[in-house]
Write a protein that holds these residues in place. Structure first.
Motif, PDB file in Angstrom:
ATOM      1  N   LEU A  90      13.865  13.302 -38.163  1.00  0.00           N
ATOM      2  CA  LEU A  90      14.917  12.892 -39.082  1.00  0.00           C
ATOM      3  C   LEU A  90      15.875  14.052 -39.284  1.00  0.00           C
ATOM      4  O   LEU A  90      15.439  15.185 -39.506  1.00  0.00           O
ATOM      5  N   TYR A  91      17.173  13.782 -39.208  1.00  0.00           N
ATOM      6  CA  TYR A  91      18.191  14.779 -39.541  1.00  0.00           C
ATOM      7  C   TYR A  91      18.871  14.349 -40.830  1.00  0.00           C
ATOM      8  O   TYR A  91      19.279  13.184 -40.985  1.00  0.00           O
ATOM      9  N   SER A 145       4.168  13.829 -40.606  1.00  0.00           N
ATOM     10  CA  SER A 145       4.200  13.486 -39.181  1.00  0.00           C
ATOM     11  C   SER A 145       5.639  13.566 -38.702  1.00  0.00           C
ATOM     12  O   SER A 145       6.538  12.960 -39.296  1.00  0.00           O
ATOM     13  N   GLY A 146       5.872  14.323 -37.635  1.00  0.00           N
ATOM     14  CA  GLY A 146       7.222  14.490 -37.131  1.00  0.00           C
ATOM     15  C   GLY A 146       7.924  15.677 -37.739  1.00  0.00           C
ATOM     16  O   GLY A 146       7.295  16.600 -38.258  1.00  0.00           O
ATOM     17  N   GLN A 147       9.251  15.656 -37.669  1.00  0.00           N
ATOM     18  CA  GLN A 147      10.056  16.796 -38.086  1.00  0.00           C
ATOM     19  C   GLN A 147      11.251  16.336 -38.901  1.00  0.00           C
ATOM     20  O   GLN A 147      11.776  15.239 -38.670  1.00  0.00           O
ATOM     21  N   ILE A 148      11.687  17.188 -39.817  1.00  0.00           N
ATOM     22  CA  ILE A 148      12.917  16.956 -40.569  1.00  0.00           C
ATOM     23  C   ILE A 148      13.812  18.173 -40.379  1.00  0.00           C
ATOM     24  O   ILE A 148      13.414  19.307 -40.656  1.00  0.00           O
ATOM     25  N   THR A 191      21.985  15.086 -33.227  1.00  0.00           N
ATOM     26  CA  THR A 191      21.654  14.261 -32.067  1.00  0.00           C
ATOM     27  C   THR A 191      20.327  14.650 -31.424  1.00  0.00           C
ATOM     28  O   THR A 191      19.946  14.080 -30.399  1.00  0.00           O
ATOM     29  N   ARG A 192      19.599  15.575 -32.025  1.00  0.00           N
ATOM     30  CA  ARG A 192      18.220  15.834 -31.635  1.00  0.00           C
ATOM     31  C   ARG A 192      17.266  14.866 -32.337  1.00  0.00           C
ATOM     32  O   ARG A 192      16.063  14.849 -32.038  1.00  0.00           O
ATOM     33  N   ALA A 193      17.789  14.071 -33.274  1.00  0.00           N
ATOM     34  CA  ALA A 193      16.950  13.266 -34.160  1.00  0.00           C
ATOM     35  C   ALA A 193      16.858  11.819 -33.693  1.00  0.00           C
ATOM     36  O   ALA A 193      17.622  11.346 -32.842  1.00  0.00           O
ATOM     37  N   GLY A 239      23.063   6.530 -29.634  1.00  0.00           N
ATOM     38  CA  GLY A 239      21.799   5.814 -29.716  1.00  0.00           C
ATOM     39  C   GLY A 239      20.954   6.145 -30.926  1.00  0.00           C
ATOM     40  O   GLY A 239      19.749   5.859 -30.934  1.00  0.00           O
ATOM     41  N   ILE A 240      21.559   6.721 -31.992  1.00  0.00           N
ATOM     42  CA  ILE A 240      20.792   7.165 -33.158  1.00  0.00           C
ATOM     43  C   ILE A 240      21.238   6.372 -34.388  1.00  0.00           C
ATOM     44  O   ILE A 240      22.398   6.494 -34.817  1.00  0.00           O
ATOM     45  N   PRO A 241      20.343   5.574 -34.984  1.00  0.00           N
ATOM     46  CA  PRO A 241      20.704   4.887 -36.229  1.00  0.00           C
ATOM     47  C   PRO A 241      21.100   5.897 -37.300  1.00  0.00           C
ATOM     48  O   PRO A 241      20.382   6.863 -37.566  1.00  0.00           O
ATOM     49  N   THR A 242      22.258   5.656 -37.919  1.00  0.00           N
ATOM     50  CA  THR A 242      22.828   6.605 -38.879  1.00  0.00           C
ATOM     51  C   THR A 242      23.456   5.833 -40.017  1.00  0.00           C
ATOM     52  O   THR A 242      24.146   4.837 -39.800  1.00  0.00           O
ATOM     53  N   VAL A 243      23.228   6.313 -41.247  1.00  0.00           N
ATOM     54  CA  VAL A 243      23.902   5.726 -42.397  1.00  0.00           C
ATOM     55  C   VAL A 243      24.450   6.834 -43.275  1.00  0.00           C
ATOM     56  O   VAL A 243      24.068   7.999 -43.173  1.00  0.00           O
TER      57      VAL A 243
END
Length: 318
Positions: A46-47, A76-79, A129-131, A193-197
């Motif tokens: 997540l970014y 789990s994962g990265q922020i 865009t790494r997210a 290709g990254i969902p963003t709001v």
């Protein structure tokens, strides 16, 4: 190891650092505050960023409250986090980047060899865009505004459904689902290709504690729903507007509203009066369409043609 700027964190660690974006007028380094929360377990990335508009502080308020609550050992994962994007505007409490008089959220995807704003946009876009998911935290600048989340990719975009789902999970209660201007992160990143709001966390001068609480809850909803942390999220129906009408003052004077933020309005309903200093009504403005009073100016004094309020239109529930 996960690195963003000078922040490097091993699995199960949190690190803070700086992301260099150029030099100031005295030749000193300009760098953005960044953080990496690297979970002990595999997962998505997540970014999150805040303050791309320099006077919109509620987003950094969210990060200030939220990050100390996160435990990398259970994540789990990265922020990846950029705490203050428009650092030049932040320093002088101005909306635009004063170095090049640019609204930062019109500069994406940026240019690493361009203007100050383009360089900042390029550096943060590379991180974003790494997210797998992106949250770009905003607020209504100095206007008064309901808490809402904006889907900016457009209804025909291949990622529209995913962006709308992310907005629903964030859960402000209101969604503006309307294609945004060129250069917005929430419009540009879905092309990668990254969902963003773009959560717009109310509007205030300084901190708005209730909107900050809404933002903290929203990010926590995203973390739980997408598997960063344990927990269930009940995705509740949201009120969606797909249109947005703005109203200006037909005369100069003082504004007196007939409706409050979040109120339903019908076509022909009075929205506001403009009075003189002694209370005499000079003009009354009515709604052109059915909708919801979405945003208003904070101070009452207006000149002819100056912005007064906005109504969200074409309302449904999603």
């Amino acid at each position: 190891m996960t690195t963003l700027g000078t922040a490097t964190a091993a699995p199960g660690e949190l690190a803070v650092g700086r992301l260099t974006v150029g030099e100031a007028r005295d030749g000193s380094e300009v760098a953005l505050p960044v953080a990496v929360i690297n979970g002990a377990h595999d997962g998505k990335t997540l970014y999150v960023q805040a303050v791309s508009d320099g006077d919109e502080l509620n987003g950094v308020g969210v990060l200030q409250r939220l990050i100390p609550q996160l435990d990398p050992e259970t994540l789990s994962g990265q922020i990846l986090v950029t705490g203050i994007v428009n650092v030049h505007g932040f320093h002088v409490a101005e909306h635009r980047n004063p170095i090049d008089d640019t609204k930062m959220n019109r500069a994406y995807p940026g240019d690493a060899n361009g203007t100050s704003s383009e360089r900042i946009a390029a550096a943060t876009f590379e991180a974003a865009t790494r997210a797998d998911l992106i949250l770009d935290l905003h607020q209504g600048s100095t206007s008064r505004m309901i808490d809402e989340t904006r889907v900016r990719c457009g209804h025909r975009h291949r990622l529209h459904r995913e962006c709308l789902e992310l907005a629903k999970v964030f859960g402000c209660g209101y969604i503006l689902d309307q294609k945004g201007p060129d250069g917005q992160l929430a419009r540009t990143a879905p092309d990668e290709g990254i969902p963003t709001v773009d959560p717009e966390l109310g509007g205030s001068v300084g901190w708005d504690e209730e909107s900050i609480r809404v933002g903290v809850r929203g990010v926590k909803n995203v973390l739980a729903h997408y598997g960063f942390v344990e927990g269930d999220v009940e995705v509740e129906p949201q009120t969606r507007a797909t249109g947005f009408e703005q109203y200006g003052a037909p005369a100069g004077g003082l504004v007196a509203f007939h409706a409050d933020l979040g109120d339903d309005v019908a076509r022909g309903d009075p929205l506001f009066d403009v009075t003189d200093a002694f209370g005499t009504v000079k003009s009354t403005v009515t709604a052109d369409s059915e909708g919801i009073l979405w945003r208003t100016r904070r101070l009452p004094q207006v000149a002819t043609g100056e912005y007064v309020c906005s109504v969200g239109t074409d309302i449904d529930e999603v």
